[in-house]
Scaffold this active site. Sequence first.
Site, PDB file in Angstrom:
ATOM      1  N   SER A 291     -27.293  -4.642  -3.795  1.00 15.09           N
ATOM      2  CA  SER A 291     -27.697  -3.296  -4.197  1.00 15.09           C
ATOM      3  C   SER A 291     -29.212  -3.187  -4.189  1.00 15.09           C
ATOM      4  O   SER A 291     -29.916  -4.152  -3.912  1.00 15.09           O
ATOM      5  CB  SER A 291     -27.154  -2.978  -5.584  1.00 15.09           C
ATOM      6  OG  SER A 291     -27.847  -3.747  -6.544  1.00 15.09           O
ATOM      7  N   LYS A 292     -29.677  -2.010  -4.508  1.00 13.85           N
ATOM      8  CA  LYS A 292     -31.098  -1.717  -4.397  1.00 13.85           C
ATOM      9  C   LYS A 292     -31.985  -2.699  -5.151  1.00 13.85           C
ATOM     10  O   LYS A 292     -33.091  -2.984  -4.736  1.00 13.85           O
ATOM     11  CB  LYS A 292     -31.380  -0.299  -4.902  1.00 13.85           C
ATOM     12  CG  LYS A 292     -31.063   0.761  -3.876  1.00 13.85           C
ATOM     13  CD  LYS A 292     -31.524   2.128  -4.363  1.00 13.85           C
ATOM     14  CE  LYS A 292     -30.715   3.231  -3.725  1.00 13.85           C
ATOM     15  NZ  LYS A 292     -29.581   3.671  -4.556  1.00 13.85           N
ATOM     16  N   ARG A 293     -31.464  -3.187  -6.283  1.00 15.17           N
ATOM     17  CA  ARG A 293     -32.341  -4.073  -7.050  1.00 15.17           C
ATOM     18  C   ARG A 293     -32.601  -5.401  -6.338  1.00 15.17           C
ATOM     19  O   ARG A 293     -33.448  -6.187  -6.736  1.00 15.17           O
ATOM     20  CB  ARG A 293     -31.783  -4.293  -8.462  1.00 15.17           C
ATOM     21  CG  ARG A 293     -30.581  -5.151  -8.534  1.00 15.17           C
ATOM     22  CD  ARG A 293     -29.844  -4.990  -9.858  1.00 15.17           C
ATOM     23  NE  ARG A 293     -28.471  -5.419  -9.718  1.00 15.17           N
ATOM     24  CZ  ARG A 293     -28.115  -6.682  -9.808  1.00 15.17           C
ATOM     25  NH1 ARG A 293     -29.008  -7.606 -10.087  1.00 15.17           N
ATOM     26  NH2 ARG A 293     -26.852  -7.027  -9.637  1.00 15.17           N
ATOM     27  N   HIS A 294     -31.830  -5.676  -5.277  1.00  7.41           N
ATOM     28  CA  HIS A 294     -32.084  -6.893  -4.500  1.00  7.41           C
ATOM     29  C   HIS A 294     -33.136  -6.661  -3.425  1.00  7.41           C
ATOM     30  O   HIS A 294     -33.499  -7.583  -2.712  1.00  7.41           O
ATOM     31  CB  HIS A 294     -30.793  -7.363  -3.827  1.00  7.41           C
ATOM     32  CG  HIS A 294     -29.741  -7.784  -4.786  1.00  7.41           C
ATOM     33  ND1 HIS A 294     -28.591  -7.051  -4.998  1.00  7.41           N
ATOM     34  CD2 HIS A 294     -29.657  -8.838  -5.621  1.00  7.41           C
ATOM     35  CE1 HIS A 294     -27.852  -7.659  -5.916  1.00  7.41           C
ATOM     36  NE2 HIS A 294     -28.477  -8.737  -6.302  1.00  7.41           N
ATOM     37  N   GLY A 295     -33.596  -5.417  -3.293  1.00  5.81           N
ATOM     38  CA  GLY A 295     -34.553  -5.100  -2.238  1.00  5.81           C
ATOM     39  C   GLY A 295     -33.962  -4.053  -1.321  1.00  5.81           C
ATOM     40  O   GLY A 295     -33.140  -3.248  -1.745  1.00  5.81           O
TER      41      GLY A 295
END
Length: 470
Positions: free
Chosen positions: A241-245
Amino acid sequence: MKPVTRIAPSPTGFLHVGTAHTALYNWLFTRKHGGKFILRIEDTDIKRSDSAMSDVIIESLKWLGLKWDDGPYFQSDKFPIYKKYADLLLEKGKGYFCYCTPEELEERKKEAISQKKTRKYDRKCLDLSDFEKEKLKDRPKAIRFFIPDGKVSFEDGLHNKVERDSQDIEDFVILKSDGTPSYNLACVVDDYELGITNVIRGEDHLVNTFKQILLYKAFGWKPPEFVHHPMILGTDRSKLSKRHGAVSVLDYKKQGILSEALVNFLALLGWSPGNDREIMLRDELIELFSLDRLSLTASVFDIKKLEWMNGEYIKKLGDEELLDRVLNLPEPRTPNPEPREYMLKIVNILKPRMQKLTDFVKFSDYFFEDPTQYESEGVDKYFKIPEVSQRLSLVKDRFSELKEFNVEAIESAVRKLASELGIKAALLIHPIRLALTGKTGGPSLFHIVEILGKEAVIRRLKKALLFLKT
RNA sequence: GCCCUCAUCGUCUAGGGGUUAGGACACCACUCUUUCAAGGUGGGGACAUGGGUUCAAUUCCCAUUGGGGGCACCA
């Protein structure tokens, strides 16, 4: 029979790499067997769908080179058809109206959880009396699918037989109270109507498949073949998800990743040809691809490996092609002075150290303007030597005297001067590099000097000499 | 909580009843070199655990543990 496959993104966001991954497997499988690959936009959720997102998804798929043969179809164009099929199930007694409001459902679910009971729909509306129905007739009503008793199973191309007790499945909504279809109904109806033969999708859909199988049965349709491939995870092994980049395909484009590298990398995330081959062009992937070589385990998205692979693809590109791609980068833009020859020379010497297209911009600044500062580490190392001013001054003189300003002449001038001074050439080269580029590392100095040209080189040496005086 | 599913180096993976468990990324060292990369050479690093089955299990079976996914009038 030629396979018919599809990719069915929903336009609630950008094209996620997970969706691209699924699209790629569908595309490879279809190309390999000469079938038809369909694009279908699942925009049944009017509130969350955005037509701008559909455009972005289409653009992303095109950029990846995953051309579809048919579509795009939009589910929002077909609302009456889904309603017709939902009504059909109602008539057949395989569906029923549900008058429960979202709030009521939420409340009963909470209660079920607190009492540690199963949290599936309690079938409250299944056996309403006519009197009760009359009382509720002004409330909006959804249609639920009645789950018959027994086991549901299907043959998955990767997992073999998967089975589930239908007791574990709730009577899910097939038509929402606003008359639009739910995902499972729309999906089954469209897969049937489009003649999809192979559904290749992520493992997150495995549980939906049981519901869909029941729908196929209720309609009396033959289900397609299913393959549920493992998912892509972030570095902490949770769903990417977005928090991984970056998770949007276009983000990678912006970063200067080549589509062919991303395709190659994605193909290898959960699939391998069975040997040690890693760098494979599109056509080779098609040739080697086979569904039964898909992996069973979820894989972590390793950006480092993607960047390495991208570097490999960059090295394969010709200078002209690479330059065009660099110039097409939206951000950050590189200066593009005439003549093109100048840019091509820079591309040529920077290519082996580029991993992303954006690296060009990062590495090439000194080709476009004189350095405004010198790396402090370099200043300490090379500019603090007492003789450095005198040496650079000599270099400047020798360069001015050169008639031919090319790599060979430059190199021999520097080496000759070094031997006259009785010092190693490195003692000249390092300070020259620092003076010309402001940096301690980079491509071959002699090439840099040649490309910059005599005038700029002399000017920069003078500037450095001035800097040394202060 | 319930259901589905998976399990080889840090990561992506090959392999499969008897192998020195292979490759790639990353990491480290050496080498090449004017530096940084690239290249070359080498190195460390894995079969989750416990039971079976078998002459033999990392490979087959079962359990445990751990991971992932799902359990919406989202898709």
